[in-house]
Design a protein around this motif. Structure first.
Motif, mmCIF file in Angstrom:
data_model
loop_
_atom_site.group_PDB
_atom_site.id
_atom_site.type_symbol
_atom_site.label_atom_id
_atom_site.label_comp_id
_atom_site.label_asym_id
_atom_site.label_seq_id
_atom_site.Cartn_x
_atom_site.Cartn_y
_atom_site.Cartn_z
ATOM 1 N N ASP A 1 4.146 20.223 3.151
ATOM 2 C CA ASP A 1 4.094 20.346 1.919
ATOM 3 C C ASP A 1 4.332 20.741 1.699
ATOM 4 O OD1 ASP A 1 5.725 17.607 2.142
ATOM 5 O OD2 ASP A 1 3.448 16.286 0.589
ATOM 6 N N GLN B 1 3.051 14.933 -5.082
ATOM 7 C CA GLN B 1 1.645 15.902 -3.968
ATOM 8 C C GLN B 1 2.607 17.324 -4.822
ATOM 9 O OE1 GLN B 1 -1.428 15.192 -3.252
ATOM 10 N NE2 GLN B 1 -1.204 16.862 -3.749
ATOM 11 N N ILE B 2 3.836 17.503 -4.385
ATOM 12 C CA ILE B 2 4.061 19.006 -4.221
ATOM 13 C C ILE B 2 4.479 19.154 -5.975
ATOM 14 C CG2 ILE B 2 6.294 20.051 -4.638
ATOM 15 C CD1 ILE B 2 6.135 18.915 -1.641
ATOM 16 N N SER C 1 5.750 24.126 -1.208
ATOM 17 C CA SER C 1 5.585 24.219 -2.478
ATOM 18 C C SER C 1 5.220 25.433 -2.419
ATOM 19 C CB SER C 1 3.991 23.864 -2.257
ATOM 20 O OG SER C 1 4.078 22.666 -2.671
ATOM 21 N N ALA D 1 -2.455 6.774 -2.923
ATOM 22 C CA ALA D 1 -2.130 8.024 -1.881
ATOM 23 C C ALA D 1 -0.996 8.515 -3.080
ATOM 24 C CB ALA D 1 -1.983 7.655 -0.908
ATOM 25 N N ASP E 1 -3.665 1.100 5.442
ATOM 26 C CA ASP E 1 -3.291 1.971 4.342
ATOM 27 C C ASP E 1 -3.277 3.270 3.969
ATOM 28 O OD1 ASP E 1 -6.032 2.855 2.792
ATOM 29 O OD2 ASP E 1 -6.536 0.774 2.675
ATOM 30 N N PRO E 2 -2.385 4.279 3.119
ATOM 31 C CA PRO E 2 -2.034 5.302 3.041
ATOM 32 C C PRO E 2 -3.516 6.727 3.666
ATOM 33 C CG PRO E 2 -0.886 4.708 1.345
ATOM 34 C CD PRO E 2 -1.920 3.231 2.187
ATOM 35 N N LEU E 3 -4.688 6.091 2.851
ATOM 36 C CA LEU E 3 -5.582 6.796 2.749
ATOM 37 C C LEU E 3 -6.674 6.616 4.129
ATOM 38 C CD1 LEU E 3 -7.078 8.340 0.640
ATOM 39 C CD2 LEU E 3 -9.216 6.656 0.132
ATOM 40 N N HIS F 1 0.616 -1.572 0.466
ATOM 41 C CA HIS F 1 0.287 0.075 -0.243
ATOM 42 C C HIS F 1 0.748 1.435 0.153
ATOM 43 C CE1 HIS F 1 -3.379 -2.318 1.769
ATOM 44 N NE2 HIS F 1 -3.722 -1.678 0.867
ATOM 45 N N PHE G 1 9.520 13.982 4.874
ATOM 46 C CA PHE G 1 9.654 14.442 3.189
ATOM 47 C C PHE G 1 10.035 15.840 3.332
ATOM 48 C CE2 PHE G 1 9.195 15.469 -0.889
ATOM 49 C CZ PHE G 1 9.944 14.238 -1.240
ATOM 50 N N ASP H 1 4.675 11.988 -1.578
ATOM 51 C CA ASP H 1 5.129 13.070 -1.228
ATOM 52 C C ASP H 1 5.090 14.621 -2.571
ATOM 53 O OD1 ASP H 1 5.384 12.379 1.745
ATOM 54 O OD2 ASP H 1 3.999 14.559 2.159
ATOM 55 N N SER H 2 6.406 14.084 -2.858
ATOM 56 C CA SER H 2 7.146 14.378 -3.812
ATOM 57 C C SER H 2 6.019 14.862 -5.390
ATOM 58 C CB SER H 2 7.972 13.167 -4.918
ATOM 59 O OG SER H 2 7.759 12.463 -4.698
ATOM 60 N N SER I 1 -7.794 3.972 -4.121
ATOM 61 C CA SER I 1 -8.120 4.099 -2.600
ATOM 62 C C SER I 1 -6.193 4.413 -2.655
ATOM 63 C CB SER I 1 -8.076 3.661 -1.880
ATOM 64 O OG SER I 1 -9.704 3.621 -1.956
#
Lengths: 287, 277
Positions: free
Chosen positions: B266, A253-254, B270, A247, B173-175, A205, B244, A250-251, A245
């Motif tokens: 984050d 997302q940025i 940005s 994700a 899981d992440p979600l 996941h 991160f 992070d990289s 579902s």
């Protein structure tokens, strides 16, 4: 390149012809080459675990055929013919430490090779080699595996599978429940095995793990392959990510935050390093 | 105002002869309505603290006070436990009911709460975690994240003042992890529930008011997440990973960029990048 694993139009139905019948895989076709590092992602119940159990013959296709090397598995295949397959394909389940059972670490790891017909000295040699690969020190060989820490137990359990010298290693969420250090150590071991030519198929996941390790990622959805691409190609499709579902790392997302602000980088960054490189590149272009 | 949890000079070791101390002279306190993350690697004693606060283990030296009442006699422990809700790591280990609603009602039934009151309390609890629509489902048919939300409902239905989450999202899981933390943030902000979240995932600590970092049986940091994330050496020594955005900030510094010397998440980073262009 060698097509090491071929799934051809595979269907799998749990408990066929009963009221509880459930179709877990529908028309799945995949070809996996020698030495790949493939991640399989998708929601709970999407068919990930069923799919990987097809590859080592724990489950047999209801329709279609699975080929691993020169071994063919279909609904006619007899379990007696699958021993060679089980040796070729190592399988590490979630929380593999639950499968430890011997009274010493060395005996536990040597159990697999012994079971596949090695004599005791050969099995011990293979066990010692596997334990050194996973970084379990000699001092622990005669200890009970149950006295070890969680991270050490998991390494011993993984050594038990590697000792059988599989050409293909299947892992189902191998790092769940470990702290970051334990997780990184396990990933390093998997990476090293892959570099030595072992094909890795990993259910996960963790999209950071996908981004930083896999050369290919398959998304399962309701028993079908819904996408088969490189991680970078997958992350270029935010809709597909959301529908399953998953994700974004992070990289990535940025990257999308910047797109939103009107800044388009040349490609999707997978690590912090790549973010900085791309920003620097973009700025030197601007000047 | 008195703190809701006050831990003073707490030490603990499991009774193997050669076992070293799991907790060594630990002191800290939590204010009412505070959201505190307790972070440390596997085996650092985090879960032992949770079990001591909930009275599942008894302290060997030192004291634990909840609302200024000491956890000592068994009489007190029973009272004390009513003010604490606990959610564990494995969602499959904590179900007793045949349906989601009956599972959540279990704790109330145990306390002989009248049926009508019970029904409305179960409804409120399930709505707070977003699981009311699943009330008639079997717990076994739910996903891991849904199960954990039901487990939280089962804890908050008893109106605890403190909710302890012991690695409650480490198997998700992440979600699902994100959804659980949204539920927890809401309980903290809207119900003013005191949260003690035990975790080894540094990313989930960012939203808390305070971090307590545990290493080698001692508390080695007690302060704001943004301050903690800048302690790179400390974090490395604890075998934890930097968030991160902090790794990225460090890479920008290493590459010679003029970036703020404080932690940014984050979104902030940005925005900072956007201003470069």
């Amino acid at each position: 390149m060698d097509k090491q694993i071929i799934l051809k139009n595979v269907d799998f139905i749990y408990q066929p012809d009963l009221p509880s019948e459930k179709q877990a895989l529908t028309n799945v076709s995949l070809e996996i080459e020698n030495g790949e590092f493939m991640a399989i992602v998708g929601k709970t119940g999407s068919g990930k675990s069923t799919l990987v159990q097809m590859i080592n013959g724990l489950l047999k296709p209801t329709l279609g055929e699975v080929t691993v090397g020169d071994i063919k598995i279909n609904n006619q295949t007899n379990n007696h013919n699958l021993s060679e397959l089980r040796q070729k394909v190592g399988m590490i389940f979630q929380f593999p430490e639950k499968q430890l059972f011997e009274d010493t670490v060395l005996k536990d790891v040597a159990f697999g090779p012994l079971n596949f017909g090695d004599d005791e000295p050969t099995a011990n040699t293979k066990a010692i080699k596997a334990l050194s690969i996973v970084g379990v020190s000699k001092k622990l060989y005669d200890r009970s595996p149950f006295e070890l820490s969680g991270g050490q137990m998991r390494r011993v359990a993984i050594a038990g599978t590697i000792a059988c010298e599989p050409q293909i290693l299947i892992l189902d969420e191998p790092t769940v429940g470990l702290d970051p250090n334990g997780k990184n150590e396990i990933l390093k071991i998997i990476h090293q095995l892959n570099e030595k030519g072992v094909t890795i198929i990993m259910v996960t996941h963790d999209m950071d793990v996908v981004a930083q390790n896999a050369n290919r990622v398959v998304v399962m959805n309701k028993g079908r392959v819904s996408s088969d691409s490189t991680p970078r190609e997958l992350f270029a499709n935010p809709e597909l990510i959301a529908n399953n579902s998953l994700a974004l790392p992070d990289s990535v997302q940025i990257y999308y935050d910047l797109v939103h602000d009107g800044i388009q980088l040349s490609q999707i960054p997978l690590t912090a390093n790549e973010v900085v490189e791309q920003i620097t590149q973009k700025r030197s272009g601007v000047k | 105002m008195d703190p809701i949890i006050r831990v003073s000079n707490l030490s603990f070791q499991y009774d193997d002869e050669d076992a070293s101390k799991i907790l060594d002279d630990i002191s800290f306190q939590c204010e009412k309505g505070e959201y505190v993350s307790l972070i440390g690697k596997n085996g650092s004693g985090k879960s032992t603290i949770a079990k001591l606060i909930d009275g599942l283990l008894a302290p060997q030296t030192g004291t634990i006070k909840i609302n200024d009442i000491g956890l000592s006699s068994h009489e007190n422990d029973r009272e004390m436990r009513k003010s604490i809700g606990l959610v564990f790591q494995n969602p499959d280990d904590q179900f007793v009911g045949a349906t989601v609603a009956s599972d959540v009602a279990f704790g109330l039934e145990n306390r002989a709460v009248p049926r009508e009151i019970m029904k409305s309390k179960v409804k409120v609890a399930l709505k707070r975690v977003g699981m009311w629509d699943f009330r008639n489902e079997m717990p076994s048919s739910l996903s891991g994240g849904q199960k954990q939300r039901v487990a939280i409902a089962g804890a908050i239905v008893l109106d605890p003042q403190i909710l302890i989450l012991d690695e409650a999202t480490s198997m998700l899981d992440p979600l699902a992890t994100k959804q659980i933390h949204e539920v927890v943030n809401k309980l903290n902000q809207k119900q003013n529930m005191t949260i003690l979240s035990i975790t080894h995932d540094i990313n989930v600590t960012a939203k808390s008011d305070r971090i307590l970092a545990l290493n080698d049986s001692k508390i080695i940091f007690d302060g704001k997440p943004s301050v903690f994330f800048q302690k790179h050496e400390l974090i490395a020594n604890m075998d934890l990973e930097l968030p991160f955005s902090e790794k990225l900030r460090q890479k920008f510094i290493d590459t010679g960029y003029d970036i703020s010397d404080r932690y940014m998440d984050d979104e902030e980073i940005s925005q900072w990048i956007s201003k470069l262009f």
